[in-house]
Design a protein around this motif. Structure first.
Motif, short mmCIF file in Angstrom:
data_model
loop_
_atom_site.label_atom_id
_atom_site.label_comp_id
_atom_site.label_asym_id
_atom_site.label_seq_id
_atom_site.Cartn_x
_atom_site.Cartn_y
_atom_site.Cartn_z
N PHE A 11 -16.64 46.26 32.98
CA PHE A 11 -17.22 45.52 33.62
C PHE A 11 -18.81 45.30 33.58
O PHE A 11 -19.61 44.78 34.23
N SER A 125 -22.80 47.67 40.41
CA SER A 125 -22.14 46.38 40.17
C SER A 125 -22.66 45.09 41.14
O SER A 125 -22.67 44.14 40.68
N GLU A 314 -14.48 48.41 40.92
CA GLU A 314 -14.32 46.74 40.70
C GLU A 314 -13.35 46.34 41.79
O GLU A 314 -13.49 45.28 42.14
N GLN A 318 -13.88 43.27 44.04
CA GLN A 318 -12.95 42.28 44.15
C GLN A 318 -12.05 42.01 45.54
O GLN A 318 -12.11 40.72 45.91
N THR A 342 -13.87 41.24 35.38
CA THR A 342 -14.33 40.78 36.53
C THR A 342 -13.79 39.62 36.90
O THR A 342 -14.23 38.73 37.88
N TRP A 347 -7.43 39.53 39.05
CA TRP A 347 -7.57 40.62 40.18
C TRP A 347 -6.52 40.20 41.45
O TRP A 347 -5.88 40.89 41.72
#
Length: 357
Positions: A11, A125, A314, A318, A342, A347
Motif C-alpha cells: 500500500f 500510511s 493496513e 482499514q 488499500t 478489506w
C-alpha cells in the motif's frame, strides 16, 4: 476455525531511499523539499506537547498510485481529500523486538512485540491518506527524524508515558476521533525492560491507564494484541508466558472490551519483513510487504502463522471505518500472493467473511 483469505498489494508507493549517514540523509531530505514543502522546526507548545511546524503552507505527503480512474492513463496522482479524522497513535519508543525461543524441539510461533515500527508504518500510511495524526511518545524528539518536519495541521506530537497516569493530560485527547494502540515490550527479560518496561507495566498498567483516560466520544479504538493470548496456560504458549506477557495482553483485551469504547482487537501472527531502519518519511513510504501480500483473517485464537508488518498496519487503518469490525477480535496472517491493497471493499469482505464462517 473462522478464516477469510484475500490478496494484499503493497500500500505504500515506491520512493527513492535516503543515502546512509547523517549528511546523506540531510541532502536527501533537501532534495525532497518539492514534495514535502519548505519546512522549519517549531517549538514546544503547552504541557507535554511538541510541534513539528512548517514555515510555508502545510502539505501532507500523498500516496502516489500508479494508475486509477481518478488519475487517468498518465498515472498522475490525485491528492486524497482531507479527512475529518484525528487519529491518536500510541506506541513504544524503542526498537522492534520479537521473542526468540532457541533449542526447543517444538515449533513455537514467536510472540510479536509492537513497538516503534508499527507506529512508524501506521503514521506513514495515515499521512499518505491526508489523515491528521497525533502521536503519544515517551521521546517526542524522535518524531522529526522519522517523519520529517510536519505542520501541526498534519502531525501533532505529545510527550507522555502510558505507564504513568499523571502523564495522560486530557488535552492530549481533545478532538481525537480514533485511536490505534500498538504498545508492547519483549516477552523475556532484555535490555528493553530497563526503566520498568516489563510486560506488566507496559501491556497491563499502560493499557489500563490509557483506556481509562480516553474520552467516551472516541469512535473506535484499534488495539493490537497477539495470537495465543487465550492459551497462555497451554503448551507451547505457556513457554512464552513465563514472564506473563500473554496473560497481561489478555487482561488488557478484557479491559478494552469492558470499557464501553467501540473497539476492534487485532491479534497478529509472527512478524515478517523489515525491520526497517528508515530515518524519514520517504524511506518509510518505500517499504513493501515483499511476497507476503495475501491476507488471512481468522477468529477464535486458532490462527497460527506469520504476517507482514505492513499488512498489520493496513488492517488497523482499514478497521477504523468498517462498521462490521466494531466489537470484534481478529487474528491476522499473510502469505505469498497479491492482495486487496488499500481497497476498503475488499478489506470489508475479508473481515465479514471471517465473522460469518
Amino acid at each position: 476455525m473462522a478464516v477469510a483469505c484475500f490478496n494484499f498489494n503493497p500500500f505504500l508507493s515506491p520512493l527513492v531511499a535516503a543515502p546512509p549517514g547523517r549528511s546523506g540523509r540531510a541532502a536527501f531530505l533537501r532534495s525532497r523539499a518539492a514534495s514535502l514543502g519548505p519546512l522549519a522546526c517549531g517549538a514546544v507548545v503547552g504541557r507535554g506537547r511538541w510541534r513539528l511546524a512548517a514555515a510555508a503552507e502545510p502539505r501532507a505527503v500523498q500516496e502516489q498510485p500508479a494508475r486509477s480512474e481518478a488519475s487517468g492513463e498518465t498515472g498522475a496522482a490525485v491528492p486524497p481529500k482531507a479527512s475529518s479524522k484525528l487519529v491518536l497513535v500510541v506506541g513504544g519508543t524503542g526498537g522492534v523486538g520479537k521473542t526468540e525461543i532457541p533449542l526447543l524441539s517444538v515449533s513455537v510461533p514467536a510472540l510479536l512485540v509492537f513497538r516503534l515500527l508499527y507506529r512508524q508504518l501506521v503514521v506513514a500510511s495515515l499521512l499518505s491518506r491526508n489523515i491528521k495524526s497525533r502521536l503519544l511518545l515517551r521521546n517526542p524528539e524522535k518524531a522529526e527524524s522519522l517523519f520529517g518536519k510536519q505542520d501541526e495541521s498534519v502531525l501533532q506530537v505529545y510527550k507522555g508515558d502510558t505507564r504513568n497516569p499523571n502523564d495522560l493530560d486530557p488535552q492530549m485527547f481533545e478532538g481525537v476521533t480514533h485511536v490505534i494502540c500498538c504498545t508492547g515490550t519483549t516477552a523475556f527479560p532484555s535490555k528493553r525492560w530497563d526503566g520498568d518496561n516489563t510486560p506488566e507495566r507496559v501491556d497491563w498498567d499502560g493499557i489500563r491507564n490509557l483506556v481509562s483516560a480516553l474520552p467516551r466520544t472516541i469512535k473506535r479504538l484499534i488495539f493490537v494484541s497477539s495470537i495465543g493470548v487465550t492459551k497462555y496456560n497451554e503448551m507451547p504458549w505457556s513457554i512464552m508466558n513465563l514472564f506473563g506477557v500473554l496473560k497481561y495482553k489478555k487482561m488488557a483485551e478484557d479491559f478494552v472490551r469492558s470499557s464501553g469504547i467501540p473497539f476492534t482487537i487485532i491479534r497478529p501472527g509472527r512478524l515478517t519483513d523489515g525491520p526497517y531502519t528508515s530515518y524519514d518519511l520517504n524511506t518509510l513510504l518505500k517499504a513493501t510487504a515483499g511476497e507476503r501480500r495475501a491476507v488471512v483473517i481468522g477468529k477464535g485464537d486458532k490462527l497460527v502463522g506469520e504476517v507482514s508488518r505492513l499488512v498489520v498496519a493496513e488492517a488497523c487503518i482499514q478497521a477504523l471505518d468498517i462498521e462490521s469490525t466494531e466489537g470484534q477480535i481478529y487474528e491476522i496472517n499473510s502469505v505469498k500472493g497479491e492482495g486487496p491493497g488499500t481497497d476498503p471493499v475488499k478489506w470489508e469482505q475479508l473481515f465479514s467473511s471471517a465473522q460469518s464462517t
